[in-house]
Design a protein around this motif. Sequence first.
Motif, PDB file in Angstrom:
ATOM      1  N   CYS A 127       5.392  -3.267   2.533  1.00 49.92           N
ATOM      2  CA  CYS A 127       5.700  -4.491   3.286  1.00 49.92           C
ATOM      3  C   CYS A 127       5.239  -5.757   2.566  1.00 49.92           C
ATOM      4  N   GLY A 128       5.156  -5.699   1.241  1.00 51.44           N
ATOM      5  CA  GLY A 128       4.784  -6.884   0.478  1.00 51.44           C
ATOM      6  C   GLY A 128       3.331  -7.264   0.583  1.00 51.44           C
ATOM      7  N   PRO A 152      -0.567  -3.156   5.518  1.00 49.25           N
ATOM      8  CA  PRO A 152       0.593  -3.418   6.389  1.00 49.25           C
ATOM      9  C   PRO A 152       0.228  -3.331   7.865  1.00 49.25           C
ATOM     10  N   VAL A 153       0.817  -4.215   8.656  1.00 52.61           N
ATOM     11  CA  VAL A 153       0.558  -4.269  10.100  1.00 52.61           C
ATOM     12  C   VAL A 153       1.789  -3.769  10.845  1.00 52.61           C
ATOM     13  N   TRP A 154       1.596  -2.788  11.726  1.00 51.34           N
ATOM     14  CA  TRP A 154       2.683  -2.179  12.478  1.00 51.34           C
ATOM     15  C   TRP A 154       2.331  -2.177  13.963  1.00 51.34           C
ATOM     16  N   ALA A 178      -3.451  -2.368  11.526  1.00 49.81           N
ATOM     17  CA  ALA A 178      -3.368  -2.551  10.075  1.00 49.81           C
ATOM     18  C   ALA A 178      -3.859  -1.286   9.387  1.00 49.81           C
ATOM     19  N   THR A 179      -3.064  -0.780   8.456  1.00 57.71           N
ATOM     20  CA  THR A 179      -3.425   0.428   7.713  1.00 57.71           C
ATOM     21  C   THR A 179      -4.326   0.062   6.535  1.00 57.71           C
ATOM     22  N   TRP A 180      -5.367   0.867   6.303  1.00 57.72           N
ATOM     23  CA  TRP A 180      -6.281   0.618   5.189  1.00 57.72           C
ATOM     24  C   TRP A 180      -6.900   1.918   4.724  1.00 57.72           C
ATOM     25  N   GLN A 181      -7.258   1.951   3.458  1.00 57.16           N
ATOM     26  CA  GLN A 181      -7.941   3.114   2.881  1.00 57.16           C
ATOM     27  C   GLN A 181      -9.017   2.620   1.940  1.00 57.16           C
ATOM     28  N   PHE A 182     -10.270   2.997   2.211  1.00 53.79           N
ATOM     29  CA  PHE A 182     -11.373   2.589   1.349  1.00 53.79           C
ATOM     30  C   PHE A 182     -11.306   3.348   0.028  1.00 53.79           C
TER      31      PHE A 182
END
Length: 351
Positions: free
Chosen positions: A83-84, A88-90, A112-116
């Motif tokens: 998503c640029g 990304p926020v869904w 918001a998706t995140w991965q440390f």
Amino acid sequence: LKIAILVLISALGMLIWFLECHPGGHRILKSPYRSVDFDSSHLQQSAIQDLICDHSLTAGWYRFMIFDKPAEMPSKCVEMNHCGTQAPVWLYLRERESMPQPGEIKQLTACATWQFFFSTSRDCCLFRIPVSVRNCGDFFVYLLQPTQGCMGYCAEAVAYAKPQTCGPGGVEIQGIYSSKLAPSSSASVSPPLPATPEVVAEWIKGSIYLRCTFGIPSANSSVGFIVAWSRLSPEGIKEELKRETAVHTFSLLELDGINLKVGDRVYCSSSTFLLEKPNIKSSPVESEEFFAGIKIYPETYSISEDGKEYRLAIESRIPIPCPEFGQLENDCKISLTLNTVDQVPCEEQVL
């Protein structure tokens, strides 16, 4: 009097609904980078300034579009670096939650998706953002607020449209009235030719890349691009190095010393296709030749021992790598050795 007050309240409620759904009551987020299918890693490597970070977004009502086509916030987890953006926020729909019916408004939650870096698993909902959604009948509008950090609201194209009759021989799709076209008429529409591609060399994160930029001269943004890279072989034959399909108006090719080496003569070509009809393509337009190396002007010189001064111009078409923490001028240089015709080495010249 009570009846009049109730009627006034009802009228005001309808007016507010109208304002949110009216073109002047909301803004449009239409960057194609917001698509769930777009890989943001391209931007992080080459165009960090184009990375979508909605921390500066003005709070208000928004509608999503992708290439002038209706779009909505996805309701499933989106992978990182899509998503640029980085996170990304869904739209998160809990069990028994649903989107609002026509005319309704609902208070929902976006994630918001995140991965440390030290983790092997992602968190699809590490950050939560309140979002209000209004159903305007043919589309949704979203009451969005600025995000924390570099997060971006995602969009995905609407896979369906509800045609409604709007008069003899016409239909309405997403609020736009048009006459029915015969299949032969639509098939005759061809995409516009892209602008002539231009190739330049760039230094990106410790590596040298060639960037091919192109675009379309008209305002039509409902097209994609087919990009092909090639180089000239010693026999004078063009060899294809890379081919890709893109929605952005650039392509990158690394000067890795294997597939593409210093001294290669490189070309980039681009053609367009209609997003709704990918099989309809334009003719390719090719760039001028780009020499990925160091040129000397003139290429040949007859030098006589007549005491005269002779000058050679040396131009590097690619960046010269310099150590990141170099302290001396000699840390960033190239050395050229000048030899006579009989191969007797002359004094080494440092540039």
